[in-house]
Design an enzyme around this catalytic site. Structure first.
Site, PDB file in Angstrom:
ATOM      1  CG  ASP A  46     147.094 -10.021 -11.139  1.00 16.05           C
ATOM      2  OD1 ASP A  46     146.608 -10.047 -12.286  1.00 16.05           O
ATOM      3  OD2 ASP A  46     146.432 -10.179 -10.099  1.00 16.05           O
ATOM      4  CB  ILE A  47     145.673  -4.974  -9.583  1.00 13.53           C
ATOM      5  CG1 ILE A  47     146.455  -3.969 -10.446  1.00 13.53           C
ATOM      6  CG2 ILE A  47     144.987  -4.247  -8.426  1.00 13.53           C
ATOM      7  CD1 ILE A  47     145.589  -2.889 -11.053  1.00 13.53           C
ATOM      8  CG  ASN A  91     136.255  -4.121 -11.828  1.00 16.28           C
ATOM      9  OD1 ASN A  91     136.362  -2.903 -11.926  1.00 16.28           O
ATOM     10  ND2 ASN A  91     136.962  -4.964 -12.556  1.00 16.28           N
ATOM     11  CG  ASP A 108     137.582   0.933 -16.659  1.00 14.55           C
ATOM     12  OD1 ASP A 108     137.952  -0.240 -16.447  1.00 14.55           O
ATOM     13  OD2 ASP A 108     136.666   1.230 -17.448  1.00 14.55           O
ATOM     14  CD  GLU A 155     142.807  -8.558 -12.856  1.00 14.29           C
ATOM     15  OE1 GLU A 155     142.576  -9.557 -12.156  1.00 14.29           O
ATOM     16  OE2 GLU A 155     142.159  -8.278 -13.879  1.00 14.29           O
TER      17      GLU A 155
END
Length: 230
Positions: free
Chosen positions: A107-108, A115, A124, A150
């Site tokens: 997971d980021i 964002n 993106d 993500e």
């Protein structure tokens, strides 16, 4: 190949066609008839070549369409549906032959902040960069998919937990060093990783993925940008 022969027996004609002939003209013949037949077969040959070329293009288009159906359009890695197909197949093999199989959930970290600060288009771009970096770091036998948002998932056949933890740590360090060049400047990110190896109690691939997901949540609780294995 067109046969012109004084032999007019049916067996001779059949033999000529069996040898690859496309037509058979018995002597005596009329030159205009021969020319007409030649023109007909040339036209048929052109039509056949055009059909073959169209069929090849259709097959390429179908192959591209099939590939697109397996790929997440944004990141270029497998979509969740196709990843599950691969995972169920590898899980069945690992279970039957008692081979190691490991799943990694990635997971980021704090992706929402990217964002919110830079916009979803930049977000993106970061997603694509992370996904492609991960994809280039794994073996051809391994699979990577976008699990959602993500979050990404790795399938590592014939890989035990210690080896998977080493890979996960290498991936974590690689992403931490990654610099994504955007219109808003250079953006960096980190990932948290949960790793789980198949156990006898894992009766389904979903159970194994769930344990990797729990390990990912443990990594987040430990402060993110780290690897946790179970």
């Amino acid at each position: 190949m067109i046969f012109i022969s004084a032999l007019d027996d049916v067996k001779d004609k059949v033999r000529a066609f069996e040898c690859g002939g496309v037509d058979y003209i018995a002597k005596p013949f009329q030159p205009l008839e021969v020319l007409a037949r030649v023109r007909t077969h040339l036209a048929l040959a052109q039509v056949r070549k055009a059909l073959e070329a169209a069929n090849r293009e259709l097959q390429r288009a179908l192959a591209r369409e099939a590939e697109l159906a397996r790929i997440d359009w944004l990141t270029g890695v497998y979509n969740r549906s196709h990843f599950y197909e691969l995972a169920r197949h590898e899980f069945a093999i690992a279970t039957r032959y008692e081979r190691p199989l490991t799943v990694c959930m990635l997971d980021i970290d704090h992706f929402k902040q990217i964002n919110d600060r830079y916009g979803h288009l930049i977000g993106d771009q970061v997603l694509r960069a992370v996904a492609q970096t991960l994809a280039h770091q794994i073996r051809t036998a391994d699979s990577i998919g976008r699990f959602g948002g993500e979050e990404f998932i790795l399938l590592l056949p014939n890989t035990n937990l210690p080896a998977a933890l080493m890979l996960a740590e290498r991936l974590r360090m690689t992403i931490a060093d990654l610099q994504v060049h955007t219109d808003r400047g250079i953006i960096t990110a980190t990932i948290s990783v949960g790793v789980a190896e198949r156990r006898p109690a894992d009766t389904t691939i979903e159970r194994l993925i769930d344990r990797a997901d729990q390990a990912l949540y443990a990594a987040k609780r430990q402060g993110r940008n780290c690897v946790v294995g179970v």
